[in-house]
Design a protein around this motif. Sequence first.
Motif, PDB file in Angstrom:
ATOM      1  N   HIS A 109       0.855  -1.190   0.000  1.00  0.00           N
ATOM      2  CA  HIS A 109       0.000   0.000   0.000  1.00  0.00           C
ATOM      3  C   HIS A 109       0.887   1.235   0.000  1.00  0.00           C
ATOM      4  CE1 HIS A 109      -3.302   2.718   1.000  1.00  0.00           C
ATOM      5  NE2 HIS A 109      -4.146   1.716   0.885  1.00  0.00           N
ATOM      6  N   GLN A 110       0.389   2.302  -0.606  1.00  0.00           N
ATOM      7  CA  GLN A 110       1.133   3.548  -0.690  1.00  0.00           C
ATOM      8  C   GLN A 110       1.107   4.337   0.624  1.00  0.00           C
ATOM      9  OE1 GLN A 110       2.678   4.586  -3.818  1.00  0.00           O
ATOM     10  NE2 GLN A 110       2.261   2.431  -4.238  1.00  0.00           N
ATOM     11  N   HIS A 111       0.370   3.841   1.611  1.00  0.00           N
ATOM     12  CA  HIS A 111       0.289   4.444   2.939  1.00  0.00           C
ATOM     13  C   HIS A 111       0.387   3.327   3.982  1.00  0.00           C
ATOM     14  CE1 HIS A 111      -0.937   8.267   1.136  1.00  0.00           C
ATOM     15  NE2 HIS A 111      -1.773   7.574   0.375  1.00  0.00           N
ATOM     16  N   PRO A 112       0.618   3.645   5.254  1.00  0.00           N
ATOM     17  CA  PRO A 112       0.722   2.606   6.284  1.00  0.00           C
ATOM     18  C   PRO A 112      -0.646   2.034   6.648  1.00  0.00           C
ATOM     19  CG  PRO A 112       0.981   4.763   7.294  1.00  0.00           C
ATOM     20  CD  PRO A 112       0.932   4.991   5.809  1.00  0.00           C
ATOM     21  N   LEU A 113      -1.267   1.395   5.658  1.00  0.00           N
ATOM     22  CA  LEU A 113      -2.604   0.823   5.810  1.00  0.00           C
ATOM     23  C   LEU A 113      -2.611  -0.597   5.254  1.00  0.00           C
ATOM     24  CD1 LEU A 113      -4.666   3.885   4.495  1.00  0.00           C
ATOM     25  CD2 LEU A 113      -4.365   3.218   6.896  1.00  0.00           C
ATOM     26  N   ALA A 114      -3.380  -1.467   5.884  1.00  0.00           N
ATOM     27  CA  ALA A 114      -3.482  -2.855   5.457  1.00  0.00           C
ATOM     28  C   ALA A 114      -4.943  -3.181   5.163  1.00  0.00           C
ATOM     29  CB  ALA A 114      -2.934  -3.777   6.537  1.00  0.00           C
ATOM     30  N   PRO A 115      -5.317  -3.331   3.895  1.00  0.00           N
ATOM     31  CA  PRO A 115      -6.719  -3.551   3.522  1.00  0.00           C
ATOM     32  C   PRO A 115      -7.144  -5.027   3.599  1.00  0.00           C
ATOM     33  CG  PRO A 115      -5.493  -2.345   1.817  1.00  0.00           C
ATOM     34  CD  PRO A 115      -4.502  -2.971   2.739  1.00  0.00           C
ATOM     35  N   TYR A 116      -8.413  -5.219   3.892  1.00  0.00           N
ATOM     36  CA  TYR A 116      -9.068  -6.519   3.756  1.00  0.00           C
ATOM     37  C   TYR A 116     -10.563  -6.261   3.657  1.00  0.00           C
ATOM     38  CZ  TYR A 116     -10.730  -6.775   8.681  1.00  0.00           C
ATOM     39  OH  TYR A 116     -11.375  -6.564   9.881  1.00  0.00           O
ATOM     40  N   ALA A 117     -11.353  -7.318   3.532  1.00  0.00           N
ATOM     41  CA  ALA A 117     -12.803  -7.160   3.405  1.00  0.00           C
ATOM     42  C   ALA A 117     -13.543  -8.133   4.305  1.00  0.00           C
ATOM     43  CB  ALA A 117     -13.241  -7.354   1.957  1.00  0.00           C
ATOM     44  N   LYS A 118     -14.727  -7.719   4.721  1.00  0.00           N
ATOM     45  CA  LYS A 118     -15.657  -8.590   5.435  1.00  0.00           C
ATOM     46  C   LYS A 118     -16.903  -8.755   4.580  1.00  0.00           C
ATOM     47  CE  LYS A 118     -14.385  -6.986  10.112  1.00  0.00           C
ATOM     48  NZ  LYS A 118     -14.925  -6.372  11.372  1.00  0.00           N
ATOM     49  N   VAL A 119     -17.420  -9.970   4.538  1.00  0.00           N
ATOM     50  CA  VAL A 119     -18.646 -10.250   3.798  1.00  0.00           C
ATOM     51  C   VAL A 119     -19.645 -10.898   4.759  1.00  0.00           C
ATOM     52  CG1 VAL A 119     -19.700 -11.485   1.870  1.00  0.00           C
ATOM     53  CG2 VAL A 119     -17.362 -10.587   1.658  1.00  0.00           C
ATOM     54  N   LYS A 120     -20.834 -10.319   4.837  1.00  0.00           N
ATOM     55  CA  LYS A 120     -21.891 -10.884   5.677  1.00  0.00           C
ATOM     56  C   LYS A 120     -23.070 -11.273   4.807  1.00  0.00           C
ATOM     57  CE  LYS A 120     -24.474  -8.236   8.335  1.00  0.00           C
ATOM     58  NZ  LYS A 120     -24.891  -7.351   9.458  1.00  0.00           N
ATOM     59  N   ILE A 121     -23.485 -12.533   4.928  1.00  0.00           N
ATOM     60  CA  ILE A 121     -24.650 -13.029   4.205  1.00  0.00           C
ATOM     61  C   ILE A 121     -25.764 -13.233   5.216  1.00  0.00           C
ATOM     62  CG2 ILE A 121     -25.547 -14.809   2.675  1.00  0.00           C
ATOM     63  CD1 ILE A 121     -22.638 -15.456   1.915  1.00  0.00           C
ATOM     64  N   GLY A 122     -26.842 -12.493   5.062  1.00  0.00           N
ATOM     65  CA  GLY A 122     -27.922 -12.513   6.033  1.00  0.00           C
ATOM     66  C   GLY A 122     -28.855 -13.703   5.875  1.00  0.00           C
ATOM     67  N   GLU A 123     -29.752 -13.855   6.798  1.00  0.00           N
ATOM     68  CA  GLU A 123     -30.691 -14.972   6.807  1.00  0.00           C
ATOM     69  C   GLU A 123     -31.631 -14.942   5.620  1.00  0.00           C
ATOM     70  OE1 GLU A 123     -32.696 -15.059  10.543  1.00  0.00           O
ATOM     71  OE2 GLU A 123     -30.848 -15.213  11.715  1.00  0.00           O
ATOM     72  N   SER A 124     -31.828 -13.767   5.049  1.00  0.00           N
ATOM     73  CA  SER A 124     -32.697 -13.640   3.870  1.00  0.00           C
ATOM     74  C   SER A 124     -31.901 -13.622   2.575  1.00  0.00           C
ATOM     75  CB  SER A 124     -33.554 -12.370   3.984  1.00  0.00           C
ATOM     76  OG  SER A 124     -34.362 -12.400   5.141  1.00  0.00           O
ATOM     77  N   GLY A 125     -30.605 -13.870   2.670  1.00  0.00           N
ATOM     78  CA  GLY A 125     -29.759 -13.902   1.487  1.00  0.00           C
ATOM     79  C   GLY A 125     -29.145 -12.576   1.114  1.00  0.00           C
ATOM     80  N   GLU A 126     -29.393 -11.546   1.890  1.00  0.00           N
ATOM     81  CA  GLU A 126     -28.789 -10.243   1.599  1.00  0.00           C
ATOM     82  C   GLU A 126     -27.282 -10.296   1.860  1.00  0.00           C
ATOM     83  OE1 GLU A 126     -30.093  -9.849   5.967  1.00  0.00           O
ATOM     84  OE2 GLU A 126     -30.674 -10.953   4.152  1.00  0.00           O
ATOM     85  N   ILE A 127     -26.532  -9.560   1.055  1.00  0.00           N
ATOM     86  CA  ILE A 127     -25.067  -9.567   1.150  1.00  0.00           C
ATOM     87  C   ILE A 127     -24.571  -8.170   1.479  1.00  0.00           C
ATOM     88  CG2 ILE A 127     -22.892 -10.066  -0.025  1.00  0.00           C
ATOM     89  CD1 ILE A 127     -24.481 -11.897  -1.913  1.00  0.00           C
ATOM     90  N   ASP A 128     -23.783  -8.073   2.523  1.00  0.00           N
ATOM     91  CA  ASP A 128     -23.181  -6.805   2.931  1.00  0.00           C
ATOM     92  C   ASP A 128     -21.672  -6.944   2.865  1.00  0.00           C
ATOM     93  OD1 ASP A 128     -23.306  -4.088   4.256  1.00  0.00           O
ATOM     94  OD2 ASP A 128     -22.171  -5.194   5.758  1.00  0.00           O
TER      95      ASP A 128
END
Length: 249
Positions: free
Chosen positions: A189-208
């Motif tokens: 990264h071009q800055h002192p940051l470390a990226p990642y992602a979280k994925v949440k799949i809800g009971e109704s199939g919604e994705i966040d």
Amino acid sequence: MVILVEQKFAIITDIHGNNAALSAVLNDIDCDPNINHIYCLGDLIGIGHETNEVLDQLFSRNDIIYVIGNHDEAVLDILSGKEPESVGEEREHHQWVAAGLSSEFLPKLQNMPKEHRETIAGKKCRFIHYHMDQNLHFLPIDHRPTIDRLDELYQDAPADIICFGHHHFIHHFRSNQGLYINPSSLGCHQHPLAPYAKVKIGESGEIDVSFIEVPYDNKAFLLQFEKENVPAKDFILKNFYGNQHLDFI
């Protein structure tokens, strides 16, 4: 009747031998008790110099599923006597990484697949390092990705969620065919940051999907390139870290 239960997982990719960044991200993930699993999308090693530290930290956990990346493949090719795809200064760098890799980590590296498929909370998920051709060779980086292009690449093997890395920029595309996610490189990264992602799949199939950048102290990591005399260090420090080390000299 199938009863779906909310599921939440983390995506990390392109650690690139940066144990300081990895530690920051894993600490952040461990603060979220709702995360059920971590998916690591390749390039654990190469570019950064903390090869054994990264592998020791990752392989000491039992909540991570891996796929292999191109840098991992290049180092393994060198160790097995094959010709790696890397050339020039990049090959010299891979040879240096291979020479310092502890043999205790080889079995797990060698057994990493090119892809992992899993149904999570009713959603078909596909985890890869990057787009591949029919022979499972990584395609060149698409610097201008579009929804239409992604749908075309995966039309014969669609999934509800396709997660990948390799291209060190965030991808978040949604079409009627599927959702495409790349959290960007954790270790570069071009800055002192470390990226990642979280994925949440809800009971109704919604994705966040949440894209997170974790701040960390990268001074010691960057200055060690000179002390270790890492091959291709000038190119690496400029192109992957924006010459941040100059702030500490």
